[in-house]
Design a protein around this motif. Structure first.
Motif, PDB file in Angstrom:
ATOM      1  N   LYS A   1       7.209   7.369   5.048  1.00 21.41           N
ATOM      2  CA  LYS A   1       6.454   7.773   3.858  1.00 21.41           C
ATOM      3  C   LYS A   1       6.550   6.699   2.778  1.00 21.41           C
ATOM      4  O   LYS A   1       5.554   6.402   2.091  1.00 21.41           O
ATOM      5  CB  LYS A   1       6.987   9.106   3.335  1.00 21.41           C
ATOM      6  CG  LYS A   1       6.225   9.635   2.122  1.00 21.41           C
ATOM      7  CD  LYS A   1       6.733  11.000   1.698  1.00 21.41           C
ATOM      8  CE  LYS A   1       5.971  11.526   0.490  1.00 21.41           C
ATOM      9  NZ  LYS A   1       6.474  12.854   0.048  1.00 21.41           N
ATOM     10  N   VAL A   2       7.731   6.116   2.623  1.00 19.86           N
ATOM     11  CA  VAL A   2       7.906   5.040   1.648  1.00 19.86           C
ATOM     12  C   VAL A   2       6.995   3.863   1.983  1.00 19.86           C
ATOM     13  O   VAL A   2       6.297   3.323   1.113  1.00 19.86           O
ATOM     14  CB  VAL A   2       9.381   4.589   1.609  1.00 19.86           C
ATOM     15  CG1 VAL A   2       9.521   3.256   0.861  1.00 19.86           C
ATOM     16  CG2 VAL A   2      10.246   5.648   0.945  1.00 19.86           C
ATOM     17  N   PHE A   3       6.979   3.454   3.241  1.00 20.60           N
ATOM     18  CA  PHE A   3       6.133   2.326   3.637  1.00 20.60           C
ATOM     19  C   PHE A   3       4.657   2.604   3.351  1.00 20.60           C
ATOM     20  O   PHE A   3       3.890   1.691   3.011  1.00 20.60           O
ATOM     21  CB  PHE A   3       6.319   2.015   5.122  1.00 20.60           C
ATOM     22  CG  PHE A   3       7.674   1.467   5.479  1.00 20.60           C
ATOM     23  CD1 PHE A   3       8.355   0.631   4.616  1.00 20.60           C
ATOM     24  CD2 PHE A   3       8.273   1.791   6.694  1.00 20.60           C
ATOM     25  CE1 PHE A   3       9.598   0.119   4.941  1.00 20.60           C
ATOM     26  CE2 PHE A   3       9.520   1.283   7.038  1.00 20.60           C
ATOM     27  CZ  PHE A   3      10.178   0.446   6.161  1.00 20.60           C
ATOM     28  N   ASP A   4       4.249   3.866   3.472  1.00 23.73           N
ATOM     29  CA  ASP A   4       2.844   4.233   3.264  1.00 23.73           C
ATOM     30  C   ASP A   4       2.471   4.360   1.795  1.00 23.73           C
ATOM     31  O   ASP A   4       1.287   4.219   1.446  1.00 23.73           O
ATOM     32  CB  ASP A   4       2.537   5.554   3.960  1.00 23.73           C
ATOM     33  CG  ASP A   4       2.511   5.445   5.476  1.00 23.73           C
ATOM     34  OD1 ASP A   4       2.378   4.315   5.982  1.00 23.73           O
ATOM     35  OD2 ASP A   4       2.645   6.490   6.142  1.00 23.73           O
ATOM     36  N   THR A   5       3.436   4.643   0.926  1.00 21.81           N
ATOM     37  CA  THR A   5       3.096   5.011  -0.450  1.00 21.81           C
ATOM     38  C   THR A   5       3.721   4.144  -1.542  1.00 21.81           C
ATOM     39  O   THR A   5       3.254   4.186  -2.678  1.00 21.81           O
ATOM     40  CB  THR A   5       3.501   6.473  -0.715  1.00 21.81           C
ATOM     41  OG1 THR A   5       4.922   6.620  -0.547  1.00 21.81           O
ATOM     42  CG2 THR A   5       2.779   7.432   0.236  1.00 21.81           C
ATOM     43  N   CYS A   6       4.761   3.373  -1.238  1.00 20.82           N
ATOM     44  CA  CYS A   6       5.479   2.628  -2.271  1.00 20.82           C
ATOM     45  C   CYS A   6       5.208   1.127  -2.162  1.00 20.82           C
ATOM     46  O   CYS A   6       5.284   0.569  -1.062  1.00 20.82           O
ATOM     47  CB  CYS A   6       6.985   2.863  -2.173  1.00 20.82           C
ATOM     48  SG  CYS A   6       7.492   4.573  -2.448  1.00 20.82           S
ATOM     49  N   PRO A   7       4.909   0.465  -3.271  1.00 23.22           N
ATOM     50  CA  PRO A   7       4.679  -0.979  -3.224  1.00 23.22           C
ATOM     51  C   PRO A   7       5.940  -1.743  -2.804  1.00 23.22           C
ATOM     52  O   PRO A   7       7.052  -1.411  -3.224  1.00 23.22           O
ATOM     53  CB  PRO A   7       4.300  -1.327  -4.673  1.00 23.22           C
ATOM     54  CG  PRO A   7       3.873  -0.047  -5.293  1.00 23.22           C
ATOM     55  CD  PRO A   7       4.683   1.020  -4.626  1.00 23.22           C
ATOM     56  N   ARG A   8       5.739  -2.747  -1.976  1.00 23.85           N
ATOM     57  CA  ARG A   8       6.824  -3.663  -1.585  1.00 23.85           C
ATOM     58  C   ARG A   8       6.887  -4.798  -2.603  1.00 23.85           C
ATOM     59  O   ARG A   8       5.879  -5.456  -2.875  1.00 23.85           O
ATOM     60  CB  ARG A   8       6.552  -4.223  -0.192  1.00 23.85           C
ATOM     61  CG  ARG A   8       7.524  -5.299   0.280  1.00 23.85           C
ATOM     62  CD  ARG A   8       7.031  -5.916   1.577  1.00 23.85           C
ATOM     63  NE  ARG A   8       7.902  -6.976   2.079  1.00 23.85           N
ATOM     64  CZ  ARG A   8       7.849  -8.246   1.686  1.00 23.85           C
ATOM     65  NH1 ARG A   8       6.959  -8.615   0.755  1.00 23.85           N
ATOM     66  NH2 ARG A   8       8.685  -9.147   2.202  1.00 23.85           N
ATOM     67  N   ILE A   9       8.073  -5.039  -3.154  1.00 24.57           N
ATOM     68  CA  ILE A   9       8.236  -6.036  -4.210  1.00 24.57           C
ATOM     69  C   ILE A   9       9.390  -6.971  -3.855  1.00 24.57           C
ATOM     70  O   ILE A   9      10.485  -6.520  -3.495  1.00 24.57           O
ATOM     71  CB  ILE A   9       8.518  -5.362  -5.572  1.00 24.57           C
ATOM     72  CG1 ILE A   9       7.333  -4.473  -5.977  1.00 24.57           C
ATOM     73  CG2 ILE A   9       8.791  -6.409  -6.650  1.00 24.57           C
ATOM     74  CD1 ILE A   9       7.574  -3.690  -7.249  1.00 24.57           C
TER      75      ILE A   9
END
Length: 261
Positions: A199-207
């Motif tokens: 879910k994180v990979f689908d919804t949270c920006p990678r910085i």
């Protein structure tokens, strides 16, 4: 800055002369730890990563050699907004050109995850037993990263997923809150952890968070994070990309780990 940390799960601090002075002293000790035969097992990924757990010889307030205790904006933030706990010997994480290469015993799928997803993880969840069930083995309070060497921004910087701490904490709390505190560290959270991670990979920006000596960052303990590959154009000195990490454990164990904001 404070609001940003609780919303995003991380905060980065600009150049601080107090922290830069500490890093100068710590670099000498860190170099010594790399040469210590007792730490030889920490060189992995075919020589491209020195993992360096408990490798820096600091005391409970972060003093190493004649540096004095850790001071500066990042420490003030921890004391004001979190809780400053007695420090363990810091991890000395060193990346070199060519990272990532497979870790010892790492299968094709695991190495593929390292390549594609920066080996993204929440600290403290470790595979236990023959079935490699993930349990909360080390309930950290927070993560403080302090760079010790100069490296270009694309030299395997830390990667965070913005806001991921909210998703990960909620999922892990659901998985563990019905158990007695004494049992929480033995509960297999693998499936719930992996679902939350997707879910994180689908919804949270990678910085990516490149830093230089004198700067620092603090991560929420549930923030999903990893390390980017060393880019072909990246540069660094002979020390590679070296960062000291402090991750003290919560005295209240896993129960405090899932309940504290």
């Amino acid at each position: 800055m404070v609001t940003g940390f609780w919303q995003r799960g991380w905060v980065q601090f600009g150049f601080d002369p107090l922290l830069a002075d500490w890093a100068t002293h710590a670099l000498v000790g860190a170099r010594g730890s790399l040469d210590d035969p007792a730490h030889a097992q920490w060189l992995d990924c075919e020589g491209t990563w020195f993992i360096g757990v408990d490798a820096l010889d600091n005391d409970a307030v972060g003093a190493v050699r004649d540096s004095g205790p850790l001071q500066g904006d990042a420490i003030d933030f921890i004391q004001d907004q979190l809780t400053f706990h007695a420090l363990h010997k810091a991890q000395v994480s060193v990346m070199h050109p060519g990272y990532p290469r497979p870790r010892r015993g790492e299968g094709k799928a695991a190495f593929g995850y390292r390549l594609r997803r920066d080996a993204a993880h929440v600290d403290g969840l470790k595979p236990i037993g023959p079935n490699r069930e993930r349990c909360v083995d080390e309930p950290h309070a927070w993560i403080l990263g302090i760079p010790l060497s100069q490296a270009s921004p694309n030299a395997a910087p830390l990667v965070v997923w913005d806001g991921s701490h909210k998703i990960m904490q909620a999922a892990l709390k659901r998985a563990l809150s019905s158990y007695p505190p004494a049992e929480m560290s033995r509960i297999d959270v693998t499936a719930i952890y992996q679902a939350a991670r997707r879910k994180v990979f689908d919804t949270c920006p990678r910085i990516e968070l490149p830093v230089r000596p004198g700067e620092a960052y603090v991560l929420h303990r549930h923030t999903l994070h990893g390390v980017a590959p060393w880019a072909e154009t990246a540069t660094a000195g002979p020390d590679g990309r070296m960062i000291a990490y402090f991750r003290p454990e919560l005295p209240g164990g896993v129960a405090e780990w899932i309940e504290t904001p």
